[in-house]
Design an enzyme around this catalytic site. Structure first.
Site, PDB file in Angstrom:
ATOM      1  N   ASP A  81     -21.344 -15.368 -17.903  1.00  0.00           N
ATOM      2  CA  ASP A  81     -20.675 -16.254 -16.935  1.00  0.00           C
ATOM      3  C   ASP A  81     -19.956 -17.415 -17.623  1.00  0.00           C
ATOM      4  O   ASP A  81     -19.492 -18.342 -16.966  1.00  0.00           O
ATOM      5  CB  ASP A  81     -21.681 -16.790 -15.904  1.00  0.00           C
ATOM      6  CG  ASP A  81     -22.781 -17.651 -16.533  1.00  0.00           C
ATOM      7  OD1 ASP A  81     -22.777 -17.841 -17.766  1.00  0.00           O
ATOM      8  OD2 ASP A  81     -23.645 -18.141 -15.775  1.00  0.00           O
ATOM      9  N   HIS A 111     -21.301 -19.500 -19.890  1.00  0.00           N
ATOM     10  CA  HIS A 111     -22.086 -20.681 -20.281  1.00  0.00           C
ATOM     11  C   HIS A 111     -22.186 -20.813 -21.798  1.00  0.00           C
ATOM     12  O   HIS A 111     -22.141 -19.826 -22.522  1.00  0.00           O
ATOM     13  CB  HIS A 111     -23.468 -20.707 -19.611  1.00  0.00           C
ATOM     14  CG  HIS A 111     -24.473 -19.705 -20.087  1.00  0.00           C
ATOM     15  ND1 HIS A 111     -25.204 -18.916 -19.231  1.00  0.00           N
ATOM     16  CD2 HIS A 111     -24.915 -19.376 -21.319  1.00  0.00           C
ATOM     17  CE1 HIS A 111     -26.032 -18.159 -19.910  1.00  0.00           C
ATOM     18  NE2 HIS A 111     -25.877 -18.414 -21.188  1.00  0.00           N
ATOM     19  N   GLU A 153     -24.313 -24.111 -17.452  1.00  0.00           N
ATOM     20  CA  GLU A 153     -23.819 -23.111 -16.517  1.00  0.00           C
ATOM     21  C   GLU A 153     -22.493 -23.565 -15.898  1.00  0.00           C
ATOM     22  O   GLU A 153     -22.117 -24.737 -15.999  1.00  0.00           O
ATOM     23  CB  GLU A 153     -24.877 -22.895 -15.421  1.00  0.00           C
ATOM     24  CG  GLU A 153     -26.184 -22.310 -15.935  1.00  0.00           C
ATOM     25  CD  GLU A 153     -26.093 -20.812 -16.268  1.00  0.00           C
ATOM     26  OE1 GLU A 153     -24.998 -20.315 -16.573  1.00  0.00           O
ATOM     27  OE2 GLU A 153     -27.142 -20.141 -16.232  1.00  0.00           O
ATOM     28  N   ASP A 197     -30.860 -25.280 -26.984  1.00  0.00           N
ATOM     29  CA  ASP A 197     -31.561 -25.276 -25.702  1.00  0.00           C
ATOM     30  C   ASP A 197     -32.967 -24.698 -25.807  1.00  0.00           C
ATOM     31  O   ASP A 197     -33.359 -24.148 -26.846  1.00  0.00           O
ATOM     32  CB  ASP A 197     -30.736 -24.506 -24.648  1.00  0.00           C
ATOM     33  CG  ASP A 197     -30.208 -23.172 -25.162  1.00  0.00           C
ATOM     34  OD1 ASP A 197     -30.665 -22.712 -26.230  1.00  0.00           O
ATOM     35  OD2 ASP A 197     -29.343 -22.578 -24.506  1.00  0.00           O
TER      36      ASP A 197
HETATM   37  C1  GLP Z   1     -28.659 -17.433 -23.531  1.00  0.00           C
HETATM   38  C2  GLP Z   1     -28.554 -18.698 -24.423  1.00  0.00           C
HETATM   39  C3  GLP Z   1     -27.154 -18.898 -24.909  1.00  0.00           C
HETATM   40  C4  GLP Z   1     -26.609 -17.573 -25.399  1.00  0.00           C
HETATM   41  C5  GLP Z   1     -26.427 -16.642 -24.216  1.00  0.00           C
HETATM   42  C6  GLP Z   1     -25.954 -15.255 -24.596  1.00  0.00           C
HETATM   43  O1  GLP Z   1     -28.905 -17.672 -22.203  1.00  0.00           O
HETATM   44  N1  GLP Z   1     -29.028 -19.886 -23.826  1.00  0.00           N
HETATM   45  O2  GLP Z   1     -27.146 -19.872 -25.944  1.00  0.00           O
HETATM   46  O3  GLP Z   1     -25.358 -17.756 -26.008  1.00  0.00           O
HETATM   47  O4  GLP Z   1     -27.546 -16.598 -23.411  1.00  0.00           O
HETATM   48  O5  GLP Z   1     -27.000 -14.404 -24.988  1.00  0.00           O
HETATM   49  P1  GLP Z   1     -26.755 -13.069 -25.782  1.00  0.00           P
HETATM   50  O6  GLP Z   1     -26.256 -13.478 -27.118  1.00  0.00           O
HETATM   51  O7  GLP Z   1     -28.095 -12.418 -25.876  1.00  0.00           O
HETATM   52  O8  GLP Z   1     -25.771 -12.287 -25.011  1.00  0.00           O
END
Ligand code: GLP
Length: 262
Positions: free
Chosen positions: A136, A138, A143, A67
């Site tokens: 959440d 995702h 989402e 993404d």
């Molecule tokens: C972001 C990314 C995800 C990631 C998630 C968790 O929004 N788009 O791919 O897995 O959040 O982030 P973190 O690893 O910093 O908790």
């Protein structure tokens, strides 16, 4: 889904890295899907170490990131392209032209999303997809209530995700883009193997729902229950709400070494 619980994120990331090593050795031109966020950083550090100290060769590898934020140019400090360059690509011998991150600045977003899907097909499909998970549930930026059939497209972030990700934008929620381009859940499910990493208490509820809850679009990661080769690498804190944690440990501890790294 295989649940691998390790004492901390570092050990879990090293175990996940062994999957990458095995793939790249068996298939030097492997196609690897990559994630951003804080969670995969230990995995990326281990991949860099394996390259520098053990000569793991990425010269024929192709990557596709999950993404990107809409409106952030590649050089922006918080763009996922910059994140990947800084935290992985420039430290290993991958060819930059073989690395792909969705274009957050595309003028024609639907056309660029379709081109991204086509590029994955042209590369032969994703062999191994690395995933994190949002609090959440995702995956990528899919989402809650994202379609399980979705492909790469534009999405709007939830307020929870905007608040979560403000920590990367000097804790200023107003700086976090509200839109993104993300591979769809259908795209992720097409990967031949998915490995998800999750560390810390903040992820415990989402992990419990992902593994032991119903498959439902309100918890996007739960679709991994339906994937034939999905592995979850988690630490004790992220595992703390799993009802069958001791069973997952027993299963993993009883496996022969060759199967643990497969
Ligand atoms: C972001 C990314 C995800 C990631 C998630 C968790 O929004 N788009 O791919 O897995 O959040 O982030 P973190 O690893 O910093 O908790």
């Amino acid at each position: 889904m295989e649940i691998i619980i390790k004492e901390n994120g570092q050990v879990a990331s090293e175990a996940a890295a062994r999957i990458v090593v095995r793939l790249v050795k068996e298939k030097p031109n492997a196609v690897i899907g990559l994630a951003t966020g804080s969670t995969p950083l230990m995995l990326y550090r281990e991949m860099i170490r394996l390259h520098k100290e053990e000569g793991l060769d990425f010269s024929q590898v192709t990557t596709f990131n999950l993404d990107e934020y809409i409106g952030l140019p590649p050089e922006h400090e918080q763009s996922y392209r910059r994140f990947m360059n800084e935290n992985l690509f420039k430290h290993i011998n991958i060819k930059m032209e073989n690395t792909h991150v969705p274009d957050g600045m595309a003028e024609d977003v639907p056309a660029s999303c379709a081109a991204y899907e086509q590029a994955i097909i042209d590369a032969g499909g994703i062999d191994l997809q690395v995933l994190g998970i949002g609090s959440d549930g995702h995956v990528g930026f899919n989402e809650p209530t994202s379609s399980f059939a979705s492909r790469t497209r534009i999405k709007t972030l939830t307020r929870e995700t905007v608040a979560d990700n403000a920590r990367f934008f000097d804790d200023d929620e107003s700086m976090v883009p509200h839109h993104c381009v993300t591979m769809g859940i259908g795209t992720i499910m097409d990967a031949r193997m998915n490995i998800m990493l999750a560390f810390g208490e903040r992820k415990a509820d989402a992990i419990a729902d992902t593994v032991e809850g119903p498959i439902a679009s309100i918890m996007p990661a739960s679709i991994l229950q339906y994937h034939p080769a999905a592995k979850l690498f988690i630490d004790e804190a992220a595992a703390s709400k799993l009802k069958l944690a001791s069973y997952y440990r027993w299963v993993y501890d009883g496996k022969p070494k060759w199967q643990k790294d497969a």
